[in-house]
Design a protein around this motif. Structure first.
Motif, PDB file in Angstrom:
ATOM      1  N   LEU A  21      46.399  32.067  33.604  1.00 16.40           N
ATOM      2  CA  LEU A  21      44.974  31.789  33.624  1.00 16.40           C
ATOM      3  C   LEU A  21      44.394  31.713  35.037  1.00 16.40           C
ATOM      4  CD1 LEU A  21      42.651  31.147  31.627  1.00 16.40           C
ATOM      5  CD2 LEU A  21      43.049  28.769  32.190  1.00 16.40           C
ATOM      6  N   ILE A  22      45.009  30.969  35.905  1.00 16.75           N
ATOM      7  CA  ILE A  22      44.437  30.728  37.231  1.00 16.75           C
ATOM      8  C   ILE A  22      44.610  31.937  38.148  1.00 16.75           C
ATOM      9  CG2 ILE A  22      44.450  29.213  39.251  1.00 16.75           C
ATOM     10  CD1 ILE A  22      43.514  27.808  36.737  1.00 16.75           C
ATOM     11  N   VAL A  23      45.774  32.566  38.140  1.00 15.72           N
ATOM     12  CA  VAL A  23      46.029  33.714  39.028  1.00 15.72           C
ATOM     13  C   VAL A  23      45.039  34.855  38.794  1.00 15.72           C
ATOM     14  CG1 VAL A  23      47.705  35.513  39.594  1.00 15.72           C
ATOM     15  CG2 VAL A  23      48.434  33.151  39.497  1.00 15.72           C
ATOM     16  N   PRO A  24      44.743  35.252  37.550  1.00 16.54           N
ATOM     17  CA  PRO A  24      43.744  36.324  37.387  1.00 16.54           C
ATOM     18  C   PRO A  24      42.357  35.947  37.891  1.00 16.54           C
ATOM     19  CG  PRO A  24      45.011  36.069  35.374  1.00 16.54           C
ATOM     20  CD  PRO A  24      45.387  34.940  36.275  1.00 16.54           C
ATOM     21  N   ILE A  25      41.985  34.696  37.736  1.00 16.46           N
ATOM     22  CA  ILE A  25      40.670  34.266  38.223  1.00 16.46           C
ATOM     23  C   ILE A  25      40.623  34.340  39.737  1.00 16.46           C
ATOM     24  CG2 ILE A  25      39.122  32.284  38.416  1.00 16.46           C
ATOM     25  CD1 ILE A  25      40.063  31.477  35.585  1.00 16.46           C
ATOM     26  N   ILE A  26      41.653  33.835  40.398  1.00 13.97           N
ATOM     27  CA  ILE A  26      41.683  33.849  41.861  1.00 13.97           C
ATOM     28  C   ILE A  26      41.809  35.269  42.390  1.00 13.97           C
ATOM     29  CG2 ILE A  26      42.996  33.111  43.888  1.00 13.97           C
ATOM     30  CD1 ILE A  26      43.599  30.538  42.500  1.00 13.97           C
ATOM     31  N   SER A  27      42.522  36.126  41.696  1.00 15.11           N
ATOM     32  CA  SER A  27      42.694  37.500  42.183  1.00 15.11           C
ATOM     33  C   SER A  27      41.379  38.271  42.171  1.00 15.11           C
ATOM     34  CB  SER A  27      43.744  38.244  41.358  1.00 15.11           C
ATOM     35  OG  SER A  27      43.287  38.462  40.048  1.00 15.11           O
ATOM     36  N   ASN A  28      40.456  37.897  41.298  1.00 10.89           N
ATOM     37  CA  ASN A  28      39.153  38.561  41.249  1.00 10.89           C
ATOM     38  C   ASN A  28      38.205  38.088  42.344  1.00 10.89           C
ATOM     39  OD1 ASN A  28      39.767  40.186  39.067  1.00 10.89           O
ATOM     40  ND2 ASN A  28      39.156  38.615  37.601  1.00 10.89           N
ATOM     41  N   ILE A  29      38.558  37.018  43.026  1.00 13.34           N
ATOM     42  CA  ILE A  29      37.682  36.473  44.068  1.00 13.34           C
ATOM     43  C   ILE A  29      37.634  37.384  45.283  1.00 13.34           C
ATOM     44  CG2 ILE A  29      37.433  34.563  45.713  1.00 13.34           C
ATOM     45  CD1 ILE A  29      38.309  32.698  43.508  1.00 13.34           C
ATOM     46  N   GLY A  30      38.732  38.068  45.611  1.00 18.94           N
ATOM     47  CA  GLY A  30      38.658  38.958  46.743  1.00 18.94           C
ATOM     48  C   GLY A  30      39.944  39.086  47.539  1.00 18.94           C
ATOM     49  N   TYR A  31      41.066  38.813  46.947  1.00 21.16           N
ATOM     50  CA  TYR A  31      42.336  39.020  47.635  1.00 21.16           C
ATOM     51  C   TYR A  31      42.640  40.510  47.720  1.00 21.16           C
ATOM     52  CZ  TYR A  31      43.985  34.190  47.716  1.00 21.16           C
ATOM     53  OH  TYR A  31      44.146  32.877  47.983  1.00 21.16           O
ATOM     54  N   SER A  32      43.133  40.935  48.860  1.00 18.59           N
ATOM     55  CA  SER A  32      43.616  42.313  48.953  1.00 18.59           C
ATOM     56  C   SER A  32      45.023  42.370  48.368  1.00 18.59           C
ATOM     57  CB  SER A  32      43.622  42.781  50.407  1.00 18.59           C
ATOM     58  OG  SER A  32      44.595  42.080  51.148  1.00 18.59           O
ATOM     59  N   SER A  33      45.551  43.555  48.224  1.00 21.14           N
ATOM     60  CA  SER A  33      46.863  43.685  47.588  1.00 21.14           C
ATOM     61  C   SER A  33      47.967  43.046  48.413  1.00 21.14           C
ATOM     62  CB  SER A  33      47.181  45.153  47.330  1.00 21.14           C
ATOM     63  OG  SER A  33      47.232  45.850  48.563  1.00 21.14           O
ATOM     64  N   VAL A  34      47.860  43.097  49.723  1.00 20.11           N
ATOM     65  CA  VAL A  34      48.894  42.496  50.575  1.00 20.11           C
ATOM     66  C   VAL A  34      48.830  40.981  50.490  1.00 20.11           C
ATOM     67  CG1 VAL A  34      49.697  42.245  52.944  1.00 20.11           C
ATOM     68  CG2 VAL A  34      48.900  44.457  52.137  1.00 20.11           C
ATOM     69  N   GLU A  35      47.623  40.425  50.586  1.00 21.99           N
ATOM     70  CA  GLU A  35      47.491  38.977  50.504  1.00 21.99           C
ATOM     71  C   GLU A  35      47.917  38.457  49.135  1.00 21.99           C
ATOM     72  OE1 GLU A  35      43.400  38.655  51.333  1.00 21.99           O
ATOM     73  OE2 GLU A  35      43.696  38.206  53.440  1.00 21.99           O
TER      74      GLU A  35
END
Length: 74
Positions: A21-35
């Motif tokens: 649940l939390i990881v998909p929400i945070i990943s949509n915020i703006g992390y690049s693939s490396v981060e």
């Protein structure tokens, strides 16, 4: 021993809650693939830990207030 097992079960539940649940929400915020490959899961676990500590602290304070009311009535 029972408390240790409950703690382990709750820890595993929190971990999988983070992953699903939390990881998909945070990943949509703006992390690049490396981060995201290095830090996304760590940041989600830290975020969940912060909210868990706040929740537990509020439960402890509520229990203290209930006990104080009982002693004040006597």
């Amino acid at each position: 021993m029972k408390k240790i097992l409950w703690s382990l079960v709750i820890t595993v539940i929190i971990f999988f809650f983070n992953i699903w649940l939390i990881v998909p929400i945070i990943s949509n915020i703006g992390y690049s693939s490396v981060e995201s490959s290095y830090h996304l899961v760590t940041h989600s676990l830290l975020l969940s830990l912060i909210f868990l500590v706040i929740f537990c602290a509020s439960l402890i304070l509520e229990r203290f207030n209930e006990n104080n009311k009982k002693y004040d009535e006597n």
